[in-house]
Write an enzyme that holds these catalytic residues in place. Structure first.
Site, PDB file in Angstrom:
ATOM      1  N   GLU A  63       0.829  -1.218   0.000  1.00 27.85           N
ATOM      2  CA  GLU A  63       0.000   0.000   0.000  1.00 27.85           C
ATOM      3  C   GLU A  63       0.862   1.266   0.000  1.00 27.85           C
ATOM      4  O   GLU A  63       2.059   1.212   0.296  1.00 27.85           O
ATOM      5  CB  GLU A  63      -0.947  -0.011   1.196  1.00 27.85           C
ATOM      6  CG  GLU A  63      -0.203  -0.106   2.532  1.00 27.85           C
ATOM      7  CD  GLU A  63      -0.776   0.821   3.576  1.00 27.85           C
ATOM      8  OE1 GLU A  63      -1.109   1.970   3.240  1.00 27.85           O
ATOM      9  OE2 GLU A  63      -0.853   0.390   4.741  1.00 27.85           O
ATOM     10  N   VAL A  81      -5.368   0.487   3.160  1.00 30.35           N
ATOM     11  CA  VAL A  81      -5.550  -0.966   3.080  1.00 30.35           C
ATOM     12  C   VAL A  81      -6.812  -1.271   2.268  1.00 30.35           C
ATOM     13  O   VAL A  81      -6.791  -2.117   1.362  1.00 30.35           O
ATOM     14  CB  VAL A  81      -5.648  -1.584   4.494  1.00 30.35           C
ATOM     15  CG1 VAL A  81      -6.120  -3.032   4.430  1.00 30.35           C
ATOM     16  CG2 VAL A  81      -4.292  -1.492   5.202  1.00 30.35           C
ATOM     17  N   SER A 121     -12.797   1.873  10.611  1.00 36.05           N
ATOM     18  CA  SER A 121     -12.107   1.938   9.325  1.00 36.05           C
ATOM     19  C   SER A 121     -12.804   1.110   8.257  1.00 36.05           C
ATOM     20  O   SER A 121     -13.271  -0.003   8.516  1.00 36.05           O
ATOM     21  CB  SER A 121     -10.671   1.444   9.478  1.00 36.05           C
ATOM     22  OG  SER A 121     -10.031   1.430   8.219  1.00 36.05           O
ATOM     23  N   ALA A 122     -12.826   1.658   7.040  1.00 39.38           N
ATOM     24  CA  ALA A 122     -13.357   0.922   5.889  1.00 39.38           C
ATOM     25  C   ALA A 122     -12.500  -0.306   5.579  1.00 39.38           C
ATOM     26  O   ALA A 122     -12.932  -1.193   4.840  1.00 39.38           O
ATOM     27  CB  ALA A 122     -13.415   1.841   4.669  1.00 39.38           C
ATOM     28  N   ASP A 123     -11.305  -0.371   6.163  1.00 40.72           N
ATOM     29  CA  ASP A 123     -10.450  -1.553   5.956  1.00 40.72           C
ATOM     30  C   ASP A 123     -11.192  -2.833   6.342  1.00 40.72           C
ATOM     31  O   ASP A 123     -11.051  -3.866   5.686  1.00 40.72           O
ATOM     32  CB  ASP A 123      -9.176  -1.478   6.825  1.00 40.72           C
ATOM     33  CG  ASP A 123      -8.214  -0.389   6.379  1.00 40.72           C
ATOM     34  OD1 ASP A 123      -8.484   0.274   5.365  1.00 40.72           O
ATOM     35  OD2 ASP A 123      -7.190  -0.211   7.067  1.00 40.72           O
ATOM     36  N   LYS A 168      -5.113  10.944   0.655  1.00 40.27           N
ATOM     37  CA  LYS A 168      -5.265   9.632   1.289  1.00 40.27           C
ATOM     38  C   LYS A 168      -6.581   9.051   0.773  1.00 40.27           C
ATOM     39  O   LYS A 168      -7.648   9.624   1.003  1.00 40.27           O
ATOM     40  CB  LYS A 168      -5.308   9.794   2.814  1.00 40.27           C
ATOM     41  CG  LYS A 168      -5.619   8.494   3.561  1.00 40.27           C
ATOM     42  CD  LYS A 168      -5.691   8.707   5.077  1.00 40.27           C
ATOM     43  CE  LYS A 168      -6.315   7.490   5.754  1.00 40.27           C
ATOM     44  NZ  LYS A 168      -6.538   7.691   7.192  1.00 40.27           N
ATOM     45  N   ASP A 198     -16.428   5.869  14.312  1.00 42.98           N
ATOM     46  CA  ASP A 198     -15.241   5.789  13.456  1.00 42.98           C
ATOM     47  C   ASP A 198     -14.727   4.348  13.408  1.00 42.98           C
ATOM     48  O   ASP A 198     -14.032   3.884  14.317  1.00 42.98           O
ATOM     49  CB  ASP A 198     -14.152   6.739  13.967  1.00 42.98           C
ATOM     50  CG  ASP A 198     -13.001   6.885  12.970  1.00 42.98           C
ATOM     51  OD1 ASP A 198     -12.976   6.128  11.973  1.00 42.98           O
ATOM     52  OD2 ASP A 198     -12.143   7.759  13.182  1.00 42.98           O
ATOM     53  N   LYS A 215      -3.707  -1.365  14.219  1.00 44.98           N
ATOM     54  CA  LYS A 215      -2.877  -0.373  14.903  1.00 44.98           C
ATOM     55  C   LYS A 215      -3.277  -0.224  16.373  1.00 44.98           C
ATOM     56  O   LYS A 215      -4.448  -0.200  16.704  1.00 44.98           O
ATOM     57  CB  LYS A 215      -2.951   0.960  14.164  1.00 44.98           C
ATOM     58  CG  LYS A 215      -2.040   0.952  12.932  1.00 44.98           C
ATOM     59  CD  LYS A 215      -2.062   2.252  12.198  1.00 44.98           C
ATOM     60  CE  LYS A 215      -3.362   2.397  11.466  1.00 44.98           C
ATOM     61  NZ  LYS A 215      -3.373   1.838  10.132  1.00 44.98           N
TER      62      LYS A 215
HETATM   63  N1  PSU Z   1      -0.135   0.733   8.750  1.00 45.32           N
HETATM   64  C1  PSU Z   1       0.959   1.470   9.042  1.00 45.32           C
HETATM   65  N2  PSU Z   1       0.920   2.812   8.735  1.00 45.32           N
HETATM   66  C2  PSU Z   1      -0.198   3.390   8.119  1.00 45.32           C
HETATM   67  C3  PSU Z   1      -1.343   2.592   7.818  1.00 45.32           C
HETATM   68  C4  PSU Z   1      -1.246   1.273   8.149  1.00 45.32           C
HETATM   69  O1  PSU Z   1       1.964   0.948   9.576  1.00 45.32           O
HETATM   70  O2  PSU Z   1      -0.173   4.590   7.824  1.00 45.32           O
HETATM   71  C5  PSU Z   1      -2.563   3.201   7.114  1.00 45.32           C
HETATM   72  C6  PSU Z   1      -3.205   2.119   6.252  1.00 45.32           C
HETATM   73  O3  PSU Z   1      -3.212   2.589   4.935  1.00 45.32           O
HETATM   74  C7  PSU Z   1      -4.609   1.954   6.778  1.00 45.32           C
HETATM   75  C8  PSU Z   1      -4.901   3.344   7.245  1.00 45.32           C
HETATM   76  O4  PSU Z   1      -5.503   1.491   5.797  1.00 45.32           O
HETATM   77  O5  PSU Z   1      -3.669   3.687   7.923  1.00 45.32           O
HETATM   78  C9  PSU Z   1      -6.140   3.365   8.124  1.00 45.32           C
HETATM   79  O6  PSU Z   1      -6.752   4.617   8.034  1.00 45.32           O
HETATM   80  P1  PSU Z   1      -8.238   4.847   8.622  1.00 45.32           P
HETATM   81  O7  PSU Z   1      -8.124   4.534  10.074  1.00 45.32           O
HETATM   82  O8  PSU Z   1      -8.538   6.311   8.357  1.00 45.32           O
HETATM   83  O9  PSU Z   1      -9.155   3.921   7.874  1.00 45.32           O
HETATM   84 MN    MN Z   2     -11.707   6.466  10.159  1.00 46.03          MN
END
Ligand code: PSU
Ligand code: MN
Length: 305
Positions: free
Chosen positions: A22, A104, A138-140, A84, A136, A157
């Site tokens: 990614e 992701v 994540s769409a992941d 992003k 909140d 994370k």
């Molecule tokens: N893993 C890492 N660093 C990052 C991410 C993942 O070590 O920056 C990113 C990934 O792209 C993941 C995103 O999909 O953070 C999640 O963002 P959000 O919580 O807004 O969905």
């Molecule tokens: Mn989010």
């Protein structure tokens, strides 16, 4: 519509292993110049495992599977704005001809579209702490449920609500498998205290599970699988130290009114300053390890075609 780099397209045609990577972690997850070094190091790790890397992103509105070295440089150095992009942002960025780093969710969607079935990242997005008020999530997670891609990660994370993230993965029907571990890793730390039901100890065992999942065509869409690898013990951070830093990072996010897609990049940067840069070293080491593991799993998968 989809541009697949020549090396990647040839490997796919010949049935050779390919690993998707990614780009959000490059543009929004790590500072320059570490992000540039990491982007190249991840490709190198995949190659040394015997697979072909395909870093994914949108270049001037074109979804690209296999960014060139110059494109990766542009995504890393911050001289131009790189959005992003989660799944929902892809169409808008295509229409507007924008550069965009894929999360992701967006990377998995584009990888699957190109016929790449395995993908390495650091930590996936998940259910944020306080999601019962902020919603909140994540769409992941939703993408993992609907897209047939095997994602290699160090769990979700640590800034997230890990028990809730695991529950949500179960709700969505995503298998979560530990590679050489019995617990869901906590990204910066080896243990989360959350047990996993499935453990494997070799790439071949994962490949067998993935082949079984893909063969279940009676299920309308077989969806994805999450393979969790704990961070290398030498660089893993103690959980109490991480939790204290997360507490301060979250307070700072609230104080600054950070919301939406900005939350994760803000918290990762805040963690870096709270740990005096230590979190970055851990993040880089686990990313490299995940890319290496994904390469070996991709090689094992070619025996199940
Ligand atoms: N893993 C890492 N660093 C990052 C991410 C993942 O070590 O920056 C990113 C990934 O792209 C993941 C995103 O999909 O953070 C999640 O963002 P959000 O919580 O807004 O969905
Ligand atoms: Mn989010």
């Amino acid at each position: 519509m989809l541009h697949v780099a020549e090396e990647v397209a040839t490997a796919l045609e010949e049935g050779r292993p390919v690993v998707a990577l990614e780009s959000t972690l490059i543009s929004h997850g790590l500072p320059y110049p570490e992000n540039l070094e990491v982007a190249h190091a991840l490709e190198q790790e995949v190659r040394s495992s015997g697979a072909v890397p395909a870093t994914i992103g949108l270049v001037a509105g074109r979804p690209t599977v296999g960014l060139s070295a110059q494109e990766i440089e542009r995504f890393a150095n911050g001289t131009t704005h790189v959005r992003k992009l989660s799944r929902r942002d892809i169409a808008v960025a295509v229409a507007q001809g924008a550069d965009g780093a894929t999360t992701v969710a967006a990377t998995a969607a584009l990888a699957a579209a190109a016929g790449v079935s395995i993908f390495a990242t650091g930590g996936i997005g998940g259910v944020h702490r306080g999601a019962e008020r902020s919603w909140d999530v994540s769409a992941d997670l939703v993408e993992l449920a609907r897209t047939p891609v095997l994602t290699v990660c160090a769990g979700a994370k640590a800034i997230l609500d890990l028990p809730a993230t695991l529950e949500y993965l179960e709700t969505l029907g995503v298998p979560v498998v530990g590679m050489g571990c019995d617990e869901f890793p906590a990204f910066y730390s080896v243990n989360s205290g959350l047990r996993l039901e499935t453990r494997v100890d070799s790439p071949d065992e994962v490949a067998r599970i993935w082949a079984a999942q893909r063969s279940l065509t009676a299920l309308a869409t077989p969806g994805g699988l999450l393979l969790c690898v704990p961070p290398p013990a030498e660089v893993a951070l103690p959980r109490d130290l991480v939790e204290a830093a997360i507490g301060r990072a979250l307070a700072s996010a609230v104080l600054n009114g950070v919301r939406g897609p900005a939350v994760t990049p803000f918290l990762l940067a805040a963690m870096a300053s709270e740990t005096h840069g230590e979190s970055i070293g851990t993040n880089i080491a686990l990313l490299r390890q995940n890319a290496r593991v994904a390469g070996t799993v991709a090689v094992a998968l070619t025996r199940y075609h």
